[in-house]
Design a protein around this motif. Structure first.
Motif, PDB file in Angstrom:
ATOM      1  N   GLY A   1     120.766 -51.239 -31.548  1.00  0.00           N
ATOM      2  CA  GLY A   1     120.524 -49.692 -31.303  1.00  0.00           C
ATOM      3  C   GLY A   1     121.857 -49.029 -30.623  1.00  0.00           C
ATOM      4  N   VAL A   2     122.759 -49.976 -30.099  1.00  0.00           N
ATOM      5  CA  VAL A   2     123.740 -49.457 -29.282  1.00  0.00           C
ATOM      6  C   VAL A   2     125.123 -49.367 -30.245  1.00  0.00           C
ATOM      7  CG1 VAL A   2     125.562 -49.707 -27.397  1.00  0.00           C
ATOM      8  CG2 VAL A   2     122.838 -50.254 -26.987  1.00  0.00           C
ATOM      9  N   ARG A   3     125.882 -48.373 -30.301  1.00  0.00           N
ATOM     10  CA  ARG A   3     127.071 -48.217 -30.899  1.00  0.00           C
ATOM     11  C   ARG A   3     128.346 -49.018 -30.254  1.00  0.00           C
ATOM     12  NH1 ARG A   3     126.435 -41.692 -31.686  1.00  0.00           N
ATOM     13  NH2 ARG A   3     126.273 -42.309 -29.384  1.00  0.00           N
TER      14      ARG A   3
ATOM     15  N   ASP B   1     127.388 -39.114 -34.123  1.00  0.00           N
ATOM     16  CA  ASP B   1     128.466 -40.341 -34.279  1.00  0.00           C
ATOM     17  C   ASP B   1     129.892 -39.617 -34.198  1.00  0.00           C
ATOM     18  OD1 ASP B   1     126.628 -42.006 -34.454  1.00  0.00           O
ATOM     19  OD2 ASP B   1     126.577 -42.282 -36.479  1.00  0.00           O
TER      20      ASP B   1
ATOM     21  N   ARG C   1     126.669 -49.495 -40.144  1.00  0.00           N
ATOM     22  CA  ARG C   1     125.638 -48.458 -40.784  1.00  0.00           C
ATOM     23  C   ARG C   1     126.692 -46.989 -40.995  1.00  0.00           C
ATOM     24  NH1 ARG C   1     125.097 -44.466 -37.215  1.00  0.00           N
ATOM     25  NH2 ARG C   1     124.688 -44.914 -34.951  1.00  0.00           N
TER      26      ARG C   1
ATOM     27  N   ILE D   1     129.530 -47.141 -38.524  1.00  0.00           N
ATOM     28  CA  ILE D   1     129.594 -47.229 -36.989  1.00  0.00           C
ATOM     29  C   ILE D   1     128.819 -48.680 -37.208  1.00  0.00           C
ATOM     30  CG2 ILE D   1     128.270 -46.807 -35.252  1.00  0.00           C
ATOM     31  CD1 ILE D   1     130.251 -44.723 -35.922  1.00  0.00           C
TER      32      ILE D   1
ATOM     33  N   GLU E   1     126.781 -51.406 -34.936  1.00  0.00           N
ATOM     34  CA  GLU E   1     125.842 -51.180 -33.880  1.00  0.00           C
ATOM     35  C   GLU E   1     125.167 -52.648 -33.623  1.00  0.00           C
ATOM     36  OE1 GLU E   1     123.092 -47.539 -34.159  1.00  0.00           O
ATOM     37  OE2 GLU E   1     121.827 -48.975 -34.952  1.00  0.00           O
ATOM     38  N   SER E   2     124.868 -52.702 -32.326  1.00  0.00           N
ATOM     39  CA  SER E   2     124.003 -53.826 -31.876  1.00  0.00           C
ATOM     40  C   SER E   2     122.726 -53.381 -31.006  1.00  0.00           C
ATOM     41  CB  SER E   2     125.252 -54.756 -30.912  1.00  0.00           C
ATOM     42  OG  SER E   2     124.390 -55.754 -30.362  1.00  0.00           O
TER      43      SER E   2
END
Length: 307
Positions: free
Chosen positions: A210-212, A159, A153, A205, A207-208
């Motif tokens: 919602g976690v970077r 970030d 994203r 970024i 992301e998985s």
């Protein structure tokens, strides 16, 4: 590192606090006649038309006798129907009745309302902190991220600081580099913002859930040369194709932006990254003499790829 009594006490205190917050210690979940476990069974049954009892027991890790007694009560109350699986009388399937679907809808609506009430009582900053902490707990205890859950994203507020912090922390642990490397990363990030050309520069970024889990920047090096910078992947997300996806995003963007070449600077230490770059078509073109940088002796390398 040994688990201390204080560590155990912290987890137990959190468990006591949070079970009180979500109301699972009362007479019933969300002001209903059903316990947390009973509600979990109803929620699971609502996800499909038919469910094998054995699969249900394994999914929720329930004792066979306990589940059988619960389903018998549900059947007596008109919430479920149980029958033998077609073609295999040894297997039993269970499904919610229309009455069971009504109970599920009630539990679902009340649960959503309670969660909204909890979140509505927080300001925006506290809400973000709470949700991030919940994702962290789930990520740590739920195992590694899955490749299919990783998405790329654009940058969002916060970030840039995360990129600086994580690069500084990871290179300290993995390479032993000092704070001058973190300062370099901060200057790269500041330059990106200060002189940003959205037509010719971009950042992503990974992301998985919602976690970077990683990031990379594509910046202008010269009129016809792009530079890949600050590629990093969190340790628990390595091996899932995150690095390859970030590199591919950079290369694709550079080609679309009209660059004729993309380059990057790395060091001889980053051997796993070398394999990643080589697979993406980069070629090692220059190895610099060793110099003292970041509290270490660094052997710089320049890799290039024609677009």
């Amino acid at each position: 590192m040994e688990v201390t009594e204080e560590d155990v006490g912290t987890v137990r205190a959190f468990n006591r606090f949070y079970t009180g917050v979500i109301g699972v210690l009362g007479e019933g979940l969300v002001r209903s006649p059903y316990s947390l476990t009973e509600a979990r069974v109803i929620f699971e049954l609502a996800q499909r038309e038919d469910t094998e009892v054995l699969a249900l027991r394994r999914a929720l890790d329930l004792d066979a006798g306990y589940l059988s007694r619960m389903l018998a009560r549900f059947e007596a109350d008109g919430l479920v129907l149980r029958e033998r699986a077609p073609g295999d009388a040894r297997r039993q399937v269970v499904r919610l009745t229309p009455r069971g679907r009504e109970v599920f809808a009630m539990l679902d609506e009340r649960t959503i309302a309670e969660i909204r009430g909890l979140l509505d009582g927080l300001d925006a900053g506290d809400r973000r902190r709470l949700l991030a902490a919940m994702r962290t707990v789930q990520g740590v205890l739920g195992g590694r991220p899955r490749a299919e859950d990783v998405v790329l994203r654009p940058l969002r507020p916060g970030d840039l600081g995360w990129v600086v912090e994580r690069n500084g922390a990871l290179y300290d642990v993995e390479c032993g580099w000092d704070r001058t490397y973190e300062a370099l990363v901060a200057s790269v990030v500041a330059d990106y913002v200060r002189d940003h050309d959205p037509e010719r520069e971009n950042a992503w970024i990974a992301e998985s859930d919602g976690v970077r889990v990683g990031g990379v920047f594509c910046v202008k090096r010269a009129e016809d040369v792009a530079q890949l910078r600050l590629l990093h992947v969190e340790p628990d997300a390595r091996g899932l194709g995150v690095g390859a996806a970030l590199v591919d995003a950079c290369v694709h963007f550079a080609a679309e932006a009209g660059y004729r070449e993309i380059m990057l600077w790395t060091t001889a230490l980053q051997r796993p990254a070398h394999r990643l770059y080589a697979r993406a078509g980069f070629v090692l073109e220059d190895e610099e003499p060793p110099v003292e940088r970041f509290g270490d002796v660094v052997h710089g390398q320049v890799w290039r790829k024609k677009l």
